[in-house]
Design a protein around this motif. Structure first.
Motif, PDB file in Angstrom:
ATOM      1  N   ILE A 147       7.154  18.105 -10.578  1.00  0.00           N
ATOM      2  CA  ILE A 147       7.215  16.644 -10.674  1.00  0.00           C
ATOM      3  C   ILE A 147       6.135  16.129 -11.610  1.00  0.00           C
ATOM      4  N   ALA A 148       4.927  16.644 -11.413  1.00  0.00           N
ATOM      5  CA  ALA A 148       3.820  16.218 -12.274  1.00  0.00           C
ATOM      6  C   ALA A 148       4.086  16.588 -13.728  1.00  0.00           C
ATOM      7  N   THR A 149       4.587  17.790 -13.935  1.00  0.00           N
ATOM      8  CA  THR A 149       4.878  18.231 -15.309  1.00  0.00           C
ATOM      9  C   THR A 149       5.929  17.342 -15.965  1.00  0.00           C
ATOM     10  N   ASP A 150       6.997  17.073 -15.227  1.00  0.00           N
ATOM     11  CA  ASP A 150       8.077  16.247 -15.765  1.00  0.00           C
ATOM     12  C   ASP A 150       7.565  14.872 -16.183  1.00  0.00           C
ATOM     13  N   MET A 151       6.799  14.264 -15.319  1.00  0.00           N
ATOM     14  CA  MET A 151       6.342  12.903 -15.608  1.00  0.00           C
ATOM     15  C   MET A 151       5.407  12.876 -16.806  1.00  0.00           C
ATOM     16  N   LEU A 152       4.519  13.847 -16.861  1.00  0.00           N
ATOM     17  CA  LEU A 152       3.599  13.884 -17.984  1.00  0.00           C
ATOM     18  C   LEU A 152       4.350  14.166 -19.287  1.00  0.00           C
ATOM     19  N   ALA A 153       5.387  14.991 -19.192  1.00  0.00           N
ATOM     20  CA  ALA A 153       6.172  15.298 -20.383  1.00  0.00           C
ATOM     21  C   ALA A 153       6.850  14.051 -20.926  1.00  0.00           C
ATOM     22  N   LEU A 154       7.344  13.224 -20.014  1.00  0.00           N
ATOM     23  CA  LEU A 154       8.009  11.990 -20.440  1.00  0.00           C
ATOM     24  C   LEU A 154       7.060  11.097 -21.229  1.00  0.00           C
TER      25      LEU A 154
END
Lengths: 192, 192
Positions: A179-186
């Motif tokens: 979840i953290a990775t996805d959000m930061l990627a966005l």
DNA sequence: TTTAAAAACAAACGATTGTTTGGTTTAAAA
DNA sequence: TTTTAAACCAAACAATCGTTTGTTTTTAAA
């Protein structure tokens, strides 16, 4: 009053009591949990808890403090291995999400019990929250960003999205770290 | 029991009662507000409220329903003028932020009282929330995005960040519309 | 083994909680 | 103007709340 004070006994159950309180506060919220609920969970009579904590509010305050301590320690540990600014922010976000969604009832209390729900001690609770979140201000300060990017909005957006995730988090649809990775990627690819 | 049922009287105070409940629930949370608090605020005796609502839980449920109604209506109104997908999403986010942070106590109740705080009616509350949020799923569906962008993460991030903003919102540091614009801007330029 | 402090028990306290009951007032239909 | 239902009052109900008090048990230092 005793003439001399001793160290706590080996069978002192203060921590178990705090654990039970944190677990119940995290699951049901502060006001939905009674002192009798906590006592039942820790195998103690209601009155006995007052040997360890002078009031229910103090019990909440103690869980808040422990929650901040655990969050801070976990994030600092994750930061120790990283040098590059983006990597540091991502490590912090992963640690934040992980401890928040999985690991610690104490941390969850910080996000599920709002200071204004307990007006009597809101002045004690707020600075604890703010002190922890300041780490993210510093992490974002260090990012190499385009000149027109508002760092404050970025921090508020990132932390807000992560904190709110406890409302929809489902372990079957991705781990906290993902979840953290996805959000930061966005956010990341637009902001560099 | 009456032989025939009439229309409500002109001086019916059901709405004022609901207004007072919404305002108090939004400000202090569900459990921190007593039926007597609400009664005092609307100038009514505690028992009299039971003419209008059969229980405190039903009172909360009614505020939830009205909150969703207001949110939906406001967002739909904002969408009516827009055609371009990004403009539609931005209009929806602005309306969402505005009604949430400024305009409606009912809407704030939806975000400050969690279903799990009132276990007895959580099954009634959750679908109301979800039904509204589905509008954003559709709006994001319509966006022209790069193939590798996870639309679900995008929705959760955007709504989460907006919803969490009630915890730090301060009118002196930017209007609700500005908050929505800022957040969308952070996301937009990377995702097109 | 004695002794004092730590820790928990047992039982209650007053206050507040959501709610119910029976009677009274008020608006509006007849 | 009479009548009926809507709306509210007045007073209490049982249950639960956080907390206090006095006493007993248990650990561990002396």
């Amino acid at each position: 009053m005793p003439d001399t004070t001793r160290a706590p006994r080996q069978d002192n159950r203060r921590i178990q009591l705090l654990d039970a309180a944190a677990a119940l506060f995290a699951e049901h919220g502060f006001h939905a949990v009674s002192m009798r609920d906590i006592a039942r969970n820790v195998g103690m009579l209601p009155g006995s808890m007052y040997y360890h904590f002078p009031s229910k509010n103090d019990l909440l305050l103690a869980t808040y403090e422990e929650g901040v301590r655990q969050l801070s320690q976990r994030v600092d540990l994750a930061l120790a291995d990283e040098d590059e600014p983006w990597a540091r922010l991502e490590a912090a976000c992963k640690a934040h999400a992980e401890i928040l969604l999985n690991e610690s009832d104490y941390a969850q209390v910080i996000l599920s019990v709002f200071p204004r729900d307990v007006a009597a001690i809101s002045d004690n609770l707020k600075p604890l929250r703010d002190g922890y979140e300041d780490r993210f201000r510093i992490l974002i300060e260090a990012l190499p960003l385009a000149a027109d990017v508002d760092r404050n909005s970025l921090r508020l957006m990132l932390l807000g999205a992560l904190n709110w995730s406890k409302n929809w988090y489902n372990p079957r649809h991705g781990s906290p770290r993902e979840i953290a990775t996805d959000m930061l990627a966005l956010l990341k690819r637009s902001l560099v």
